[in-house]
Enzyme design. Sequence first.
Site: not given
Ligand code: COA
Length: 596
Positions: A93, A319, A534, A80
């Site tokens: 954003p 941000h 993202s 940034y």
């Molecule tokens: N089978 C069935 N369900 C699964 C699965 C599988 N193999 N793998 C994951 N899931 C489920 C999870 O349990 C979760 O369930 P929930 O909705 O009940 O919580 C859901 O699917 C989502 O999981 P997944 O898609 O794997 O993603 P995540 O939530 O772990 O997200 C990231 C991954 C990288 C996006 C997250 O770790 C992250 O870092 N988020 C922040 C991003 C961020 O900072 N954004 C803003 C930037 S400004």
Amino acid sequence: LYHFEDGLPKLPVPPLQQTLDMYLKCMSHLIPEEQFKKTKAIVEKFGAPGGMGEFLQKKLVERSEHKANWVYDYWLEDMYLSNRLALPVNSSPVMVFPKQNFTSHSDTLRFAAHLISGVLEYKSLIDGRALPVDYARGQLAGTPLCMDQYNKVFTSYRLPGAKMDTLVAQKSTVMPEPEHIIVACKNQFFVLDVVINFRRLNEKDLYTQLERIRKMADIEEERLPPIGLLTSDDRTQWAEARSVLIKDSTNRDSLDMIERCLCLVCLDEPSGTELTDTNRALLMLHGGGMDKNGGNRWYDKPMQFVIGADGCCGVVCEHSPFEGIVLVQCSEYLLRYMRGSPSKLVRAASMSELPAPRRLRWKCSPDIQAFLTASADKLQRLVKNLDMNVNKFTGYGKEFIKKQKMSPDAYIQVALQFTFYRCHGRLVPTYESASIRRFQEGRVDNIRSSTPEALAFVKAMANSSKITDAEKMELLWTAIKAQTNYTILAITGMAIDNHLLGLREIAKELKLEKPELFSDTTYATSIHFILSTSQVPTTEEMFCCYGPVVPNGYGACYNPQTDHIIFCVSSFRDSAETSSDLFVKTLEGCLKEMQH
Ligand code: COA
């Protein structure tokens, strides 16, 4: 509730060899073979026993021993503060709220007063350290997350600098000290004190004050130039304009009030455009330029709540102090607050004699006028250039993907790779933000989604007739597994981008010659993120979006819901390579093919 904070682990420094191997793996299929050979030799030299890599790694480990988070300062500057691009579109954003139906000015002001009440409630939760601690969801769910970012929501200010900006933080306190917000209306800025005589203004007081502001803004003879436009310019230009502005004491006082405010509330004029999702996203990202509400902003402040008379509402966010997830939490609190606590306008008694809100004054020399003209022109170009498409994909949502026993996030990332390949015939370095809030002062690292496994899958899909469905399914599984594994590496602090940045920056800090690894063209290519993605999920009806981070790139923000996925795709019109409409249309097709 914050008792975990001190106990959170420190971000680890990944092993050097692991990062170097991963770097080569990430780039091998994205650059020409000859170039890769050269890069491989450079990386091997860097990582050789007794070489520069080992030395820098040792220094980085030492740094990590006396810092809560060894990468935080380096990352903040790189991501940034040293970025010179204008904040709107390029960096800030936005959250886009559902369209509101205001039938009169008083309707709009009632909404604003209610929202400000919510902001004050939320701020007192932050100050009292009474927000419930966030816990990781999805992959490796259940760990507490660092809450540090919340403290910066209403207390930070990004000060423009000639070479680098500064993130200024005010100390926040539990005592109700004099506090104010800035209300922008018709490009004028007003100070609205929200704590008077140690008492927080109630909603009726706030409404009364907003009405007074509205009336003051209507007086045409008193209107001052739209100084907020200067903050929409690139950072070096704004820093220069600011240094001229502060020569005058009136301007200095006005700037000081803005820099110390809790947040901005921007009362926007009707935009005169049809308020589709895409148009609301555009208006939130740049205000529609100088002729619309482009000057009714102050981009250096982290939180600007936009309330348009036509019902176009949302938040514009600077941000650098926090991530989109914190922005979502705050926005969702406010929407729930407004739904759950009906407006108290009727019941509350207004303070009898509230001091009138003050208009901020500006002394505008011919130099400042010239800066303003230039800033307005540049904003206009940005407005014309932004190509945005917000699309609700209704074919299926994360439930369908979970039923296949796949990670929805990994699946969507592979779909984005497939789309890019179909549009452009190649894959490119991709950024997916991964939260590292499991660690002290953790922000984000990068999941490099254009994996070799993703390339194998998308190539097979493009070559549909020669490859069987079973083979394609196998390749999809492999791509999703690779993506999920990278995600786990990233959220446990083992990704490569922060580590490479740390090695680069510590060499600079030690005044060493730049290691060849970082002057190599492959490194430049590796951090030119043509696809910047993202996941920003919401539980309320709203969506987040942002612009591309490079001139020939796409910004792709997605919000997976049970039975649909919202995609916000942005690009620049002056790039002959990109088209948001084409990308979104192709994405729909790719998601359907993957489902099949
Ligand atoms: N089978 C069935 N369900 C699964 C699965 C599988 N193999 N793998 C994951 N899931 C489920 C999870 O349990 C979760 O369930 P929930 O909705 O009940 O919580 C859901 O699917 C989502 O999981 P997944 O898609 O794997 O993603 P995540 O939530 O772990 O997200 C990231 C991954 C990288 C996006 C997250 O770790 C992250 O870092 N988020 C922040 C991003 C961020 O900072 N954004 C803003 C930037 S400004």
